[in-house]
Structure formats: C-alpha cells, structure tokens
Design a protein around this motif. Structure first.
Motif, PDB file in Angstrom:
ATOM      1  N   UNK A   1       0.825  -1.214   0.000  1.00 32.01           N
ATOM      2  CA  UNK A   1       0.000   0.000   0.000  1.00 32.01           C
ATOM      3  C   UNK A   1       0.858   1.263   0.000  1.00 32.01           C
ATOM      4  N   UNK A   2       1.903   1.266   0.825  1.00 31.68           N
ATOM      5  CA  UNK A   2       2.699   2.483   1.002  1.00 31.68           C
ATOM      6  C   UNK A   2       3.464   2.844  -0.267  1.00 31.68           C
ATOM      7  N   UNK A   3       4.158   1.848  -0.851  1.00 30.33           N
ATOM      8  CA  UNK A   3       4.970   2.094  -2.060  1.00 30.33           C
ATOM      9  C   UNK A   3       4.060   2.406  -3.241  1.00 30.33           C
ATOM     10  N   UNK A   4       2.914   1.723  -3.328  1.00 29.83           N
ATOM     11  CA  UNK A   4       1.962   2.011  -4.408  1.00 29.83           C
ATOM     12  C   UNK A   4       1.428   3.426  -4.337  1.00 29.83           C
TER      13      UNK A   4
ATOM     14  N   UNK B   1      12.551   0.354  -4.528  1.00 28.53           N
ATOM     15  CA  UNK B   1      13.547  -0.231  -3.614  1.00 28.53           C
ATOM     16  C   UNK B   1      12.936  -0.580  -2.250  1.00 28.53           C
ATOM     17  N   UNK B   2      11.893   0.171  -1.831  1.00 27.16           N
ATOM     18  CA  UNK B   2      11.268  -0.047  -0.518  1.00 27.16           C
ATOM     19  C   UNK B   2      10.221  -1.160  -0.552  1.00 27.16           C
ATOM     20  N   UNK B   3      10.003  -1.795  -1.693  1.00 22.69           N
ATOM     21  CA  UNK B   3       9.048  -2.905  -1.774  1.00 22.69           C
ATOM     22  C   UNK B   3       9.612  -4.124  -1.037  1.00 22.69           C
ATOM     23  N   UNK B   4       8.706  -4.975  -0.570  1.00 23.94           N
ATOM     24  CA  UNK B   4       9.122  -6.126   0.243  1.00 23.94           C
ATOM     25  C   UNK B   4       9.926  -7.137  -0.578  1.00 23.94           C
TER      26      UNK B   4
ATOM     27  N   UNK C   1      12.315  -6.769 -12.939  1.00 22.81           N
ATOM     28  CA  UNK C   1      11.174  -7.667 -13.154  1.00 22.81           C
ATOM     29  C   UNK C   1       9.920  -7.140 -12.457  1.00 22.81           C
ATOM     30  N   UNK C   2      10.106  -6.620 -11.254  1.00 21.03           N
ATOM     31  CA  UNK C   2       8.960  -6.095 -10.506  1.00 21.03           C
ATOM     32  C   UNK C   2       8.365  -4.869 -11.204  1.00 21.03           C
TER      33      UNK C   2
END
Length: 242
Positions: free
Chosen positions: A14-17, A64-67, A83-84
């Motif tokens: 949610x946060x990164x999106x 970069x902050x994604x899990x 890829x992400x």
C-alpha cells in the motif's frame, strides 16, 4: 489502495503504491509510463547526474522499498527491481483501464516473481541443478590412494627386453644395454684421434711447402752465380783481344 489499485498493492504494497501514484500525479499518468520509468521513479536526480558524468544509471527508485526487493540478496536486487517494475506497469494499466476489479493478475505475477527470485538466489549461491555444478561436486570427492614402494627401482642390472608373442622362443644371448656414459667416452676418444690425424696432415703439408720453397731459392741462387761468372769471363776476354 485496495479500491483504487488492488493489483498494484498486492505486488508492491500500500505504502509504495501510494507513493508511486503521488509521484506520477494520478493513476492514469502512472499507467502511461513504461516499466523502465516506473523502475526509476523517485531517483531522477541520480539519473540525470549519471547521464552528465557518464556513469552507471540507478537501478531502482521508490520500488527499492518494496518487500520483494528488500528480501532479495544485494547481487540480485537490480534484476528483481527490473522484473517487478515490468509486472507493476501491467498491473497499473489493468487497475486504471480495466473494467473488472479482480486481483488474479497481481497474484499470478507475484507467484511468478517469487519463483524467479528463488532460481536467481540458487544460481548466486552455486546450488543449481546444471551439469557443471554436478561435475564440480564429483571432482571434489576424495581420491586418495595408498601408494606402495616399488622394489624394482632399486635394481641396477640392465633390463632384459620381453619376448614378443609372434617371435619364436629361442635361447638367444641377450646383449645388455650399453650405458650412455660409455658411448659418450668412445665418441670423444674417436673425435680426438681424428683431430690428431688432421694436425699431422697439416704439419706434413707445411713441411712439404717449406722444402719446395727452399729448393726453389737454392736453384735461383745457383743460376744467379753462374750468370755472374759468365759476365766476369767476358769482361776478362775483351781486353786480351785488343
């Protein structure tokens, strides 16, 4: 976020999106960006600095902050972020322009990315099922063998050659092998003899030449004396005739 962009929240969180949508301005503006731009969103300063100084461009921005990127090892983080970003670009377009609000696409993409991450991590550690790694494992096995002392190496007698199968078994005297040292001594002595003979021949030729020169000089002296005697006789005879 689950109501606005459900597929993006499953992939990134949610946060990164929310940060990606805020950085782009809106969900439609974010959907217009390609995956390479989604990957670098939030690192514009580093990108332009790298382009000016002709250094390597950054590999990730807000992603970069994604899990998924945080769980990966440092060697793979660049590949995982690429890829992400590719899957995120598809998910954003489905959320912005799709008629149905399903999360199937996001779940499938996340499962594929996790499998790909495991493969990359195994390759980085060197635990893949390829043939090269298996061969390396076989080579690492212990191959120590107990070596015994060879008694035959102590004998100083000349070796007798073995008889071949096609030859008849005859009681012939086997000649021992001549050591190399004897052959070398024989060759040296023969060379010395040859040198002595050459020297004698040269000395003989010199003596012959000396004898010939002496004889020729003696003959010249004798002929000159005879000529002198004839001249003296002529000189004596001339006044007597007057």
């Amino acid at each position: 976020m689950l109501a606005v962009a459900p597929n993006l929240t499953i992939l990134v969180g949610e946060l990164v999106g929310a940060r990606l949508i805020a950085h782009a301005g809106s969900l439609l503006n974010l959907a217009k960006h390609p995956s390479s731009t989604v990957q670098i969103l939030g690192a514009e300063k580093a990108l332009f600095r790298a382009l000016k100084t002709k250094h390597d461009t950054p590999k990730y921005g807000l992603i970069y902050h994604a899990s998924m990127v945080g769980q990966s090892t440092p060697k793979i983080k660049g590949k995982v972020s690429r890829m992400l970003a590719a899957k995120c670009a598809l998910a954003i377009r489905v959320d912005a322009l799709g008629e149905e609000t399903n999360t199937e696409m996001g779940l499938e993409a996340r499962a594929k990315l996790e499998q790909r991450m495991k493969r990359l991590e195994d390759k980085a550690r060197g635990i893949s099922g390829s043939g090269k790694h298996r061969q390396n494992g076989r080579n690492m096995k212990n191959k120590s063998e107990v070596k015994t002392y060879n008694v035959g190496a102590d004998s100083t007698l000349p070796r007798v050659p073995k008889k071949r199968k096609f030859e008849d078994d005859s009681d012939e005297d086997v000649k021992p092998k001549v050591p190399k040292t004897e052959l070398i001594d024989g060759d040296v002595s023969s060379e010395k003899k040859k040198k002595k003979k050459k020297k004698k021949q040269e000395n003989g030729d010199l003596d012959d030449t000396m004898d010939t020169t002496v004889n020729t000089s003696q003959e010249l002296d004798a002929s000159s004396e005879k000529k002198k005697k004839k001249k003296k006789k002529k000189i004596k005879e001339e006044p007597s005739s007057d």
